[in-house]
Design an enzyme around this catalytic site. Structure first.
Site, PDB file in Angstrom:
ATOM      1  CD  GLU A 223      -2.427  -1.452   2.685  1.00 40.82           C
ATOM      2  OE1 GLU A 223      -2.779  -0.429   3.314  1.00 40.82           O
ATOM      3  OE2 GLU A 223      -2.590  -2.606   3.108  1.00 40.82           O
ATOM      4  CD  GLU A 334      -9.085   1.690   5.198  1.00 41.35           C
ATOM      5  OE1 GLU A 334      -9.256   0.925   6.164  1.00 41.35           O
ATOM      6  OE2 GLU A 334      -8.174   1.544   4.364  1.00 41.35           O
TER       7      GLU A 334
END
Length: 419
Positions: A223, A334
């Site tokens: 990520e 998110e």
């Protein structure tokens, strides 16, 4: 004379009695304060000292001796550490090695080969960088660790952190994703904002996920993106970050360089440092390019930041499923909603505005691409969109000739439709 002596003795006795009574009262009060009620937790100095000893031992391990130190305007301390002494080389598989400075091959279709002089991070705004042969590392402090909800999980994400079919764990997403094929990388430009995060243990991020394995204990992810995390960094600045795990966030992996794993090769980018400049509502917009791809020659996963700056790589041996390829690529935002009951969090995603507001108001990702088996960058097709709670945070995707495949996303969190 005898009467006078007797009176004096009597007075002294009274004074002594008063002093004794007073002392006894204070002494008994002091003792009673040291005995807590049955339901009160006892303070264990030995336990606290042991914890402090562990913290200082960890800090000595993670904060390598610098040959130069740069102090940032936002309070960060950036240490310039010799490349071969960085945390990655504490890993048994890397001990005695030196960094690979270049990938064997970059994806074809990637035309951002030239480094540019734009200011990308606050710490380097003065033009002061780390010398060649060193890398910049944001110094971790005791204050950073004491701020964390758990010392044992400092520098790690909560378990069960990737998007699933349901989002009952407090993590909410507005993302696009592709799956069902073999992927060898991903690329996009991410719009930079400073969303409001309303609780110390919440965060707001925008990132690229490269994923393989099931959503069980064998999940592998790489990520990269930007995040606002008061718990991790102690402020509300958007910061460049990386993450990896090979067991669904349980025992492996970490943010940035907070464990041995990611090998940094760049002396101009500090992972975990604040990004500058940032976008403003109805004002100037800024974004950063990010690309993650698997080098066909060595098999390592490389990271590029900005316009062609190689940051470093995740060695292939760190992973199980990602040692060969990814099975899903995901882009988007998110947040963590820590409110277990009552109102929804007011933590913002992206710019804090819904996708429908468009350019200059809503946050975006543009030029979404993936890397195929032959190391070619390809535009995304067959995209899936997901917004866990679209009344709180939503997403809208489109395509044009300038931005290729792109999307707007985000939202304010708590509002009339998201109480």
């Amino acid at each position: 004379m005898a009467s006078s002596s007797s009176s004096s003795s009597s007075s002294c006795f009274v004074v002594f009695l008063l002093l004794f009574t007073s002392f006894s009262s204070v002494f008994s009060t002091s003792i009673s304060h040291q005995i807590p009620p049955k339901n009160q937790t006892l303070f264990h100095p030995t336990k606290e000292l042991k914890k402090l000893k562990h913290i200082r031992s960890y800090l000595r391990k993670i904060n390598k001796p610098p040959i130069k130190t740069i102090r940032s305007s936002d309070g960060d301390v950036i240490d310039c550490v010799l490349s071969h002494l960085q945390p990655a080389f504490d890993h048994p598989e890397l001990k005695g090695h030196t960094p690979i400075l270049e990938p064997g091959e970059r994806p074809r279709g990637n035309n951002s080969m030239e480094e540019v002089a734009e200011n990308l991070q606050l710490w380097s705004a003065s033009g002061d960088f780390c010398p060649e042969g060193t890398i910049p590392i944001r110094r971790t402090t005791e204050k950073d660790i004491f701020r964390a909800s758990s010392f044992r999980r400092f520098g790690r994400k909560p378990i069960r952190h990737v998007r699933r079919d349901s989002s009952g764990n407090g993590h909410e997403h507005a993302v696009v994703f592709v799956n069902g094929e073999q992927y060898y990388g991903a690329k996009a430009s991410l719009n930079i904002w400073a969303p409001r995060v309303t609780d110390q243990y919440e965060f707001s991020l925008s990132q690229i996920w490269v994923i393989s394995g099931s959503f069980g204990n064998d999940l592998n992810t790489i990520e990269a993106g930007w995040q606002v995390s008061p718990e991790l960094y102690g402020d509300n600045n958007p910061r460049f970050f990386t993450y990896w795990t090979t067991d669904a966030y349980q025992a492996t992996g970490c943010y940035n360089l907070l464990c041995s794993g990611f090998v940094q090769t760049n002396n101009r980018i500090a992972i975990g440092a604040a990004i500058s400049p940032i976008s403003s509502y109805r004002g100037k917009q800024f974004d950063i390019g990010l690309m993650v791809w698997k080098d066909p020659k060595h098999g390592h996963w490389w990271l590029e930041y900005g316009s062609g700056l190689l940051v470093g790589y995740w060695p292939a041996f760190l992973f199980s499923h990602l040692r060969s390829h990814a099975s899903m690529v995901q882009f988007g935002g998110e947040i963590v909603n820590s409110r277990s009951s009552g109102f929804h969090t007011a933590t913002q995603m992206g710019s804090g505005h819904f996708a429908e507001e468009g350019f200059g108001k809503a946050s975006y990702f543009r030029n979404l691409q993936v890397v195929d088996w032959d190391n070619n960058l390809l535009p995304l097709t067959n995209l899936h969109l997901l917004a866990d709670h679209s009344d709180c945070y939503d997403i809208r995707q489109a395509t044009n000739n300038v931005w290729g495949t792109y999307f707007y996303y985000g939202g304010p969190g708590r509002n009339v439709k998201c109480p």
